[in-house]
Motif scaffolding. Sequence first.
Motif, PDB file in Angstrom:
ATOM      1  N   TYR A  44      22.013   5.671 -19.127  1.00  6.98           N
ATOM      2  CA  TYR A  44      23.102   6.131 -20.001  1.00  6.98           C
ATOM      3  C   TYR A  44      24.328   5.217 -19.883  1.00  6.98           C
ATOM      4  CZ  TYR A  44      20.774  10.652 -20.969  1.00  6.98           C
ATOM      5  OH  TYR A  44      19.918  11.639 -21.397  1.00  6.98           O
ATOM      6  N   ALA A  50      27.193   7.340 -21.691  1.00  7.82           N
ATOM      7  CA  ALA A  50      27.925   8.246 -20.802  1.00  7.82           C
ATOM      8  C   ALA A  50      28.231   7.522 -19.502  1.00  7.82           C
ATOM      9  CB  ALA A  50      27.102   9.501 -20.517  1.00  7.82           C
ATOM     10  N   PHE A  91      31.018  12.230 -21.358  1.00  8.77           N
ATOM     11  CA  PHE A  91      30.027  12.037 -22.422  1.00  8.77           C
ATOM     12  C   PHE A  91      30.633  12.598 -23.705  1.00  8.77           C
ATOM     13  CE2 PHE A  91      26.352  14.271 -24.625  1.00  8.77           C
ATOM     14  CZ  PHE A  91      25.831  13.133 -25.224  1.00  8.77           C
ATOM     15  N   ILE A  96      31.955  16.314 -18.063  1.00 10.16           N
ATOM     16  CA  ILE A  96      30.624  16.822 -17.707  1.00 10.16           C
ATOM     17  C   ILE A  96      30.594  17.064 -16.202  1.00 10.16           C
ATOM     18  CG2 ILE A  96      28.149  16.269 -17.680  1.00 10.16           C
ATOM     19  CD1 ILE A  96      29.296  16.444 -20.502  1.00 10.16           C
ATOM     20  N   LEU A 190      21.013  14.658 -21.326  1.00  7.80           N
ATOM     21  CA  LEU A 190      22.135  14.722 -22.279  1.00  7.80           C
ATOM     22  C   LEU A 190      21.688  15.260 -23.638  1.00  7.80           C
ATOM     23  CD1 LEU A 190      24.258  11.556 -21.387  1.00  7.80           C
ATOM     24  CD2 LEU A 190      24.689  13.943 -20.791  1.00  7.80           C
ATOM     25  N   VAL A 193      22.679  18.647 -23.255  1.00 10.81           N
ATOM     26  CA  VAL A 193      24.138  18.768 -23.355  1.00 10.81           C
ATOM     27  C   VAL A 193      24.563  18.727 -24.820  1.00 10.81           C
ATOM     28  CG1 VAL A 193      26.338  17.678 -22.760  1.00 10.81           C
ATOM     29  CG2 VAL A 193      24.526  17.839 -21.045  1.00 10.81           C
ATOM     30  N   ASP A 194      23.894  17.882 -25.605  1.00  8.73           N
ATOM     31  CA  ASP A 194      24.157  17.850 -27.047  1.00  8.73           C
ATOM     32  C   ASP A 194      23.948  19.235 -27.664  1.00  8.73           C
ATOM     33  OD1 ASP A 194      25.109  15.505 -28.191  1.00  8.73           O
ATOM     34  OD2 ASP A 194      23.190  14.486 -27.959  1.00  8.73           O
TER      35      ASP A 194
END
Lengths: 203, 203
Positions: A44, A50, A91, A96, A190, A193-194
């Motif tokens: 990432y 991120a 991010f 985060i 992630l 997380v999205d």
Amino acid sequence: MTINYPNGNDYSPNNKQSKKKSTINYGDRGMSLEQEINLSNAYYLNKGIAVIHKKPTPIQIVKVDYPKRSAAVIKEAYFKQASTTDYNGIFKEKYIDFDAKETTNKTSFPLNNFHQHQISHMQQCSKLGGICFSLIKFVKTNELFVLNGTDLFFYWERQYNDGRKSISKQELENSGYKLSYQINPLIPYLDAVDKIIDDNGGK
Amino acid sequence: MTINYPNGNDYSPNNKQSKKKSTINYGDRGMSLEQEINLSNAYYLNKGIAVIHKKPTPIQIVKVDYPKRSAAVIKEAYFKQASTTDYNGIFKEKYIDFDAKETTNKTSFPLNNFHQHQISHMQQCSKLGGICFSLIKFVKTNELFVLNGTDLFFYWERQYNDGRKSISKQELENSGYKLSYQINPLIPYLDAVDKIIDDNGGK
């Protein structure tokens, strides 16, 4: 025309080997969950997606030697209990913060993997607009779940109400985000997380 | 009526002592800048204003003893160079990332206090929408400045152009945010972050 390999084996684009490939479990490589996450974070970071790092293990240093012409050597030190979670970073403009936990259990995740101060830390960050979660791995089956902070806090409080000291895998499947290992990033957490951001209405 | 203390000294609400009080320098208490920031962070955390922690010092552990019935003892370890900055956390939904630096210089801040990897880390976080800065202290005069990342990056690049290896105090006064020590928080550096957010148009 039949094409054979030099050793005489049949060539077929749909042979067993290529079928096997599609079921490779990228997670089953003898790495610790921490190593797997660090690899994912490196990916990432490298892609500019991120910036998320593991915090160093907190150490209480008692004695240090300073030998001439060489680096300082710590001769006595002790592990301290961390006051926060293991990972944090940024991010999509968002803070985060998460912890990674493994269990050898098969059907539920024991809440005693968490400490009250970690939960409190995540609650404080959530209040200020951070995205907090736990990344949970069932090591026997290589199953991965992202459990959003609000859900984690619910299960955490529940143990003080009806006494259930764990989160069942069924509950994780219902309220969490299941992840599959892939090549890059190894653990695409992630993506979850999205979805958390979407579920929060983009906030 | 004249009021006297039992020892005969005059009482006056405007006596010298109370005048002195207003010029107390709260910063001059023999604390390291790190201790001062940790105290300030404890205040911000306690008030629910921000969650910002110092990251532990990274250590390479080589040898650990596990004595029976007592805690593990690290017997050999080395300091590692940090790959990021010292502090990060969340304030007003924003990711905060900064380093704290002291200098005994009087008129300028030497850029060799920074390492390229710290600058790169801050640049990556800035790109993703984080607020990055350096908190700079002139220890001889107890002067404090917050220098926003974009300005820091400018001075950092400049050393490779015209060769100036430091930021003058005048430049810090022009482009940075000067802070004064106060009681609580000891270093009100989030006031400067508020101004940075304002200067960014609330972003």
